[in-house]
Design a protein around this motif. Structure first.
Motif, mmCIF file in Angstrom:
data_model
loop_
_atom_site.group_PDB
_atom_site.id
_atom_site.type_symbol
_atom_site.label_atom_id
_atom_site.label_comp_id
_atom_site.label_asym_id
_atom_site.label_seq_id
_atom_site.Cartn_x
_atom_site.Cartn_y
_atom_site.Cartn_z
ATOM 1 N N GLU A 75 3.050 4.446 -2.440
ATOM 2 C CA GLU A 75 2.840 5.200 -3.884
ATOM 3 C C GLU A 75 4.174 5.583 -4.173
ATOM 4 O O GLU A 75 4.978 5.904 -3.308
ATOM 5 C CB GLU A 75 1.820 6.357 -3.753
ATOM 6 C CG GLU A 75 0.442 5.981 -3.596
ATOM 7 C CD GLU A 75 -0.396 7.065 -3.546
ATOM 8 O OE1 GLU A 75 -0.016 8.394 -3.192
ATOM 9 O OE2 GLU A 75 -1.502 7.069 -3.702
ATOM 10 N N ILE B 17 6.007 5.947 -0.704
ATOM 11 C CA ILE B 17 5.446 6.904 0.532
ATOM 12 C C ILE B 17 4.088 5.781 0.763
ATOM 13 O O ILE B 17 3.407 5.629 -0.172
ATOM 14 C CB ILE B 17 4.852 8.240 0.075
ATOM 15 C CG1 ILE B 17 6.286 8.729 -0.259
ATOM 16 C CG2 ILE B 17 4.319 9.023 0.899
ATOM 17 C CD1 ILE B 17 6.258 10.074 -1.336
ATOM 18 N N GLY B 18 4.055 5.874 2.138
ATOM 19 C CA GLY B 18 2.679 5.267 2.553
ATOM 20 C C GLY B 18 1.423 6.112 2.046
ATOM 21 O O GLY B 18 1.334 7.172 2.269
ATOM 22 N N LYS B 19 0.295 5.099 1.483
ATOM 23 C CA LYS B 19 -0.848 5.651 1.312
ATOM 24 C C LYS B 19 -1.714 6.006 2.467
ATOM 25 O O LYS B 19 -1.812 5.221 3.366
ATOM 26 C CB LYS B 19 -1.512 4.613 0.265
ATOM 27 C CG LYS B 19 -1.075 4.600 -1.011
ATOM 28 C CD LYS B 19 -1.811 3.538 -1.827
ATOM 29 C CE LYS B 19 -1.247 3.217 -3.093
ATOM 30 N NZ LYS B 19 -2.355 2.293 -3.983
ATOM 31 N N ILE B 20 -2.401 7.080 2.521
ATOM 32 C CA ILE B 20 -3.337 7.463 3.478
ATOM 33 C C ILE B 20 -4.625 6.698 3.282
ATOM 34 O O ILE B 20 -5.188 7.050 2.201
ATOM 35 C CB ILE B 20 -3.389 8.959 3.661
ATOM 36 C CG1 ILE B 20 -2.279 9.463 4.165
ATOM 37 C CG2 ILE B 20 -4.349 9.259 4.843
ATOM 38 C CD1 ILE B 20 -2.306 10.959 4.063
ATOM 39 N N PRO B 21 -5.056 5.823 4.121
ATOM 40 C CA PRO B 21 -6.188 5.012 3.888
ATOM 41 C C PRO B 21 -7.549 6.121 3.691
ATOM 42 O O PRO B 21 -7.346 7.093 4.632
ATOM 43 C CB PRO B 21 -6.426 4.103 5.030
ATOM 44 C CG PRO B 21 -5.323 4.581 6.020
ATOM 45 C CD PRO B 21 -4.520 5.314 5.408
ATOM 46 N N LYS B 22 -8.486 6.223 2.821
ATOM 47 C CA LYS B 22 -9.421 6.883 3.026
ATOM 48 C C LYS B 22 -10.474 6.726 4.016
ATOM 49 O O LYS B 22 -10.759 5.310 4.194
ATOM 50 C CB LYS B 22 -10.344 6.853 1.670
ATOM 51 C CG LYS B 22 -9.406 7.314 0.527
ATOM 52 C CD LYS B 22 -10.169 7.228 -0.952
ATOM 53 C CE LYS B 22 -9.261 8.020 -1.937
ATOM 54 N NZ LYS B 22 -9.938 7.865 -3.387
ATOM 55 N N GLN B 23 -10.880 7.726 4.798
ATOM 56 C CA GLN B 23 -11.839 7.194 5.892
ATOM 57 C C GLN B 23 -12.983 7.331 5.441
ATOM 58 O O GLN B 23 -13.487 8.429 4.599
ATOM 59 C CB GLN B 23 -11.470 8.109 6.984
ATOM 60 C CG GLN B 23 -10.163 7.988 7.677
ATOM 61 C CD GLN B 23 -10.080 6.507 8.391
ATOM 62 O OE1 GLN B 23 -11.084 5.857 8.863
ATOM 63 N NE2 GLN B 23 -8.942 6.030 8.240
ATOM 64 N N ASP C 206 0.939 -1.267 -0.058
ATOM 65 C CA ASP C 206 0.257 0.140 0.095
ATOM 66 C C ASP C 206 0.729 1.154 -0.027
ATOM 67 O O ASP C 206 0.724 2.158 0.777
ATOM 68 C CB ASP C 206 -0.936 0.058 1.064
ATOM 69 C CG ASP C 206 -1.974 -1.109 1.072
ATOM 70 O OD1 ASP C 206 -2.378 -1.368 0.053
ATOM 71 O OD2 ASP C 206 -2.436 -1.496 2.130
#
Length: 79
Positions: A39, A61-67, A37
Motif C-alpha cells: 500500500e 508498505i506491506g499489507k498485513i494479510p487478513k487472518q 501486495d
C-alpha cells in the motif's frame, strides 16, 4: 516556469505520468502507487513552478494479510 526535482521511487513503487521520474513541468500532478501486495502512504503531489505542493516522497508498505477467525471449541469436564 520551473520544473520540480524528480520523484525517487521506492522499491515496488510506481509513478504516473513518466515525466515525474525525470522532472515534472509546472502544473503536473504525479500519482503514486505500489505494486504487488503493498500500500502507498502518499497518493500524489503536484509541481507548482518548481515547488512540490506536498512531499514527493512516498513509501510502499506491506499489507498485513487478513487472518480468518478461527473457531475454538473448549470442552469443559465437570468433576
Amino acid at each position: 516556469m520551473k520544473t520540480c526535482v524528480p520523484v525517487v521511487l521506492p522499491t515496488r513503487g510506481h509513478v504516473t505520468p513518466s515525466s515525474c521520474k525525470t522532472g515534472p513541468p509546472h502544473g503536473q500532478t504525479c500519482q503514486f502507487s505500489c505494486l504487488d501486495d503493498f500500500e502507498v502512504d502518499n497518493t500524489q503531489a503536484s509541481c507548482n513552478d518548481g515547488v512540490w505542493s506536498s512531499s514527493p516522497v512516498f513509501n510502499c508498505i506491506g499489507k498485513i494479510p487478513k487472518q480468518p477467525l478461527k473457531f475454538v471449541q473448549t470442552l469443559w469436564t465437570l468433576t
